[in-house]
Design a protein around this motif. Structure first.
Motif, PDB file in Angstrom:
ATOM      1  N   GLY A  25       4.601   6.653 -10.054  1.00  0.00           N
ATOM      2  CA  GLY A  25       3.629   5.642 -10.444  1.00  0.00           C
ATOM      3  C   GLY A  25       2.540   5.378  -9.429  1.00  0.00           C
ATOM      4  N   GLN A  26       2.516   6.109  -8.312  1.00  0.00           N
ATOM      5  CA  GLN A  26       1.496   5.888  -7.283  1.00  0.00           C
ATOM      6  C   GLN A  26       0.296   6.826  -7.413  1.00  0.00           C
ATOM      7  OE1 GLN A  26       3.884   6.262  -3.667  1.00  0.00           O
ATOM      8  NE2 GLN A  26       3.982   4.033  -3.484  1.00  0.00           N
ATOM      9  N   GLN A  27       0.354   7.762  -8.361  1.00  0.00           N
ATOM     10  CA  GLN A  27      -0.750   8.696  -8.532  1.00  0.00           C
ATOM     11  C   GLN A  27      -1.976   7.983  -9.109  1.00  0.00           C
ATOM     12  OE1 GLN A  27       2.264   8.974  -9.923  1.00  0.00           O
ATOM     13  NE2 GLN A  27       3.186  10.947  -9.444  1.00  0.00           N
ATOM     14  N   PRO A  28      -3.157   8.523  -8.860  1.00  0.00           N
ATOM     15  CA  PRO A  28      -4.372   7.925  -9.415  1.00  0.00           C
ATOM     16  C   PRO A  28      -4.429   8.075 -10.933  1.00  0.00           C
ATOM     17  CG  PRO A  28      -4.862  10.029  -8.355  1.00  0.00           C
ATOM     18  CD  PRO A  28      -3.435   9.715  -8.037  1.00  0.00           C
ATOM     19  N   ALA A  29      -5.210   7.210 -11.562  1.00  0.00           N
ATOM     20  CA  ALA A  29      -5.511   7.377 -12.983  1.00  0.00           C
ATOM     21  C   ALA A  29      -6.522   8.508 -13.140  1.00  0.00           C
ATOM     22  CB  ALA A  29      -6.061   6.077 -13.560  1.00  0.00           C
ATOM     23  N   TYR A  45      -8.649   5.020  -8.510  1.00  0.00           N
ATOM     24  CA  TYR A  45      -7.853   3.825  -8.261  1.00  0.00           C
ATOM     25  C   TYR A  45      -8.803   2.655  -8.499  1.00  0.00           C
ATOM     26  CZ  TYR A  45      -4.117   6.544  -5.995  1.00  0.00           C
ATOM     27  OH  TYR A  45      -3.091   7.426  -5.720  1.00  0.00           O
ATOM     28  N   ARG A  46      -8.897   2.217  -9.744  1.00  0.00           N
ATOM     29  CA  ARG A  46      -9.794   1.119 -10.081  1.00  0.00           C
ATOM     30  C   ARG A  46      -9.206  -0.198  -9.574  1.00  0.00           C
ATOM     31  NH1 ARG A  46     -14.854   3.009 -11.256  1.00  0.00           N
ATOM     32  NH2 ARG A  46     -14.747   4.742 -12.737  1.00  0.00           N
ATOM     33  N   PRO A  74      -4.548   6.276   0.231  1.00  0.00           N
ATOM     34  CA  PRO A  74      -4.405   5.367   1.373  1.00  0.00           C
ATOM     35  C   PRO A  74      -5.460   4.268   1.419  1.00  0.00           C
ATOM     36  CG  PRO A  74      -3.998   7.612   2.076  1.00  0.00           C
ATOM     37  CD  PRO A  74      -4.464   7.687   0.651  1.00  0.00           C
ATOM     38  N   LEU A  75      -6.712   4.577   1.088  1.00  0.00           N
ATOM     39  CA  LEU A  75      -7.736   3.530   1.079  1.00  0.00           C
ATOM     40  C   LEU A  75      -7.519   2.551  -0.061  1.00  0.00           C
ATOM     41  CD1 LEU A  75     -11.065   5.411   1.964  1.00  0.00           C
ATOM     42  CD2 LEU A  75      -9.692   3.914   3.439  1.00  0.00           C
ATOM     43  N   ALA A  76      -7.038   3.041  -1.193  1.00  0.00           N
ATOM     44  CA  ALA A  76      -6.743   2.137  -2.309  1.00  0.00           C
ATOM     45  C   ALA A  76      -5.687   1.121  -1.916  1.00  0.00           C
ATOM     46  CB  ALA A  76      -6.291   2.942  -3.532  1.00  0.00           C
ATOM     47  N   ARG A  77      -4.699   1.565  -1.138  1.00  0.00           N
ATOM     48  CA  ARG A  77      -3.660   0.633  -0.686  1.00  0.00           C
ATOM     49  C   ARG A  77      -4.216  -0.408   0.278  1.00  0.00           C
ATOM     50  NH1 ARG A  77      -0.629   5.468  -0.910  1.00  0.00           N
ATOM     51  NH2 ARG A  77      -0.801   5.895   1.329  1.00  0.00           N
ATOM     52  N   ARG A  78      -5.385  -0.132   0.856  1.00  0.00           N
ATOM     53  CA  ARG A  78      -6.029  -1.092   1.749  1.00  0.00           C
ATOM     54  C   ARG A  78      -7.067  -1.948   1.030  1.00  0.00           C
ATOM     55  NH1 ARG A  78      -6.396   1.276   7.849  1.00  0.00           N
ATOM     56  NH2 ARG A  78      -4.439   2.444   7.840  1.00  0.00           N
TER      57      ARG A  78
END
Length: 314
Positions: A25-29, A45-46, A74-78
């Motif tokens: 479930g961590q993959q991008p859309a 990663y909207r 990694p940037l999406a998680r930030r």
């Protein structure tokens, strides 16, 4: 096809440090954007709450999914919203029937995507590019002029003979490659495809030999072949604005310290000509051209995060 239907990127994940590997479930859309008849694939990663959008460009040996793996996720998680593009002829992008893709199309597509994203909302946009994607960020920013910062993993001006010679597969290709593709692009040979592993030093894409074998087997990234028309336009592209006159935004080079394909001295001549905006260079310890190694990978994310926050604040 979608990346959900593909297995090779999942195998690539095993060569990344554990903290960079995706769980379920961590993959991008996956999205598609229609541009000039092409069905361009976007890894996204909207995040409507994100203050900054990052658009990520691959080079001639990678694709958008591989950008999501090392930086988009990694940037999406930030807290960023990230969009990794598959340029025409790479990844899952569908090329328009009968189209002859040139590097100029990549530049225009990147610029038009920025405009499309700005039409959705007015959040600041910053760019990232790996390998040839680094120079693509500059070319796109020079054309579009609406971005707040660009980061490149190399800035290679292919008009410089030394750059062409050292990044080609061998000295013969370095000397004869550009004249050959430029001549072919003016003839019916413009449709002929050359494997990128023949044209360039793709053997230095990653420093792990087992990983390299896997990357080269991927026809949607390092194992791709491009037309003489594309290669000619790539080695001869002239930016809208030369570096001496570039005033759009600050620039960061994240240079892998163990890069055996495009070492620092190949980016320095171009960056030295930029004097009207801040230019920063950050070395990534132990990292290869496409970085799989620590501590360089984490240094890259930290440095880019700080740079984007400062650039957006400007």
């Amino acid at each position: 096809m979608t990346y959900a239907d593909q297995t090779i990127w999942r195998d690539m994940q095993h060569f990344l440090p554990p903290e960079f590997q995706w769980g379920e479930g961590q993959q991008p859309a996956e999205e598609w954007w229609n541009w000039n008849g092409h069905r361009i694939h976007l890894d996204t990663y909207r995040n409507p709450q994100a203050r900054v959008k990052v658009i990520l460009f691959h080079g001639v040996g990678t694709n958008g999914r591989q950008m999501s793996m090392i930086l988009g996720g990694p940037l999406a998680r930030r807290g960023y919203e990230t969009i990794a593009v598959d340029m025409p002829e790479y990844g899952m992008t569908g090329v328009a029937s009968g189209a002859l893709v040139r590097y100029d199309d990549w530049v225009r597509a990147g610029s038009d995507l920025i405009d499309a994203e700005l039409a959705r909302d007015n959040r600041p946009i910053v760019l990232y590019g790996l390998s040839a994607g680094g120079m693509l960020t500059y070319h796109v920013a020079a054309l579009n002029r609406k971005v707040k910062g660009i980061v490149g993993m190399t800035f290679l001006d292919q008009r410089i003979p030394q750059v062409r010679h050292e990044t080609a597969r061998n000295p013969v290709m370095g000397r004869l490659g550009a004249p050959m593709v430029n001549f072919s692009a003016k003839t019916p040979l413009k449709y002929v495809r050359m494997p990128m592993a023949v044209a360039s030093k793709m053997s230095a894409l990653v420093n792990d030999k087992r990983a390299l074998k896997l990357w080269l087997s991927d026809r949607r990234s390092a194992g791709n072949a491009m037309t003489m028309a594309f290669l000619s336009s790539y080695v001869s592209y002239r930016p809208v604005t030369e570096p001496e006159d570039f005033t759009v935004c600050p620039i960061l080079l994240t240079q892998p310290a163990a890069d055996r394909w495009t070492p620092l001295h190949l980016s320095e001549p171009f960056l030295a000509r930029i004097r009207q905006v801040p230019v920063k260079i950050a070395m990534l310890e132990n990292a290869g051209h496409y970085p799989l190694e620590q501590p360089g990978l984490s240094q890259m994310v930290d440095t880019i995060d700080a740079f984007y926050r400062n650039a957006a604040a400007r």
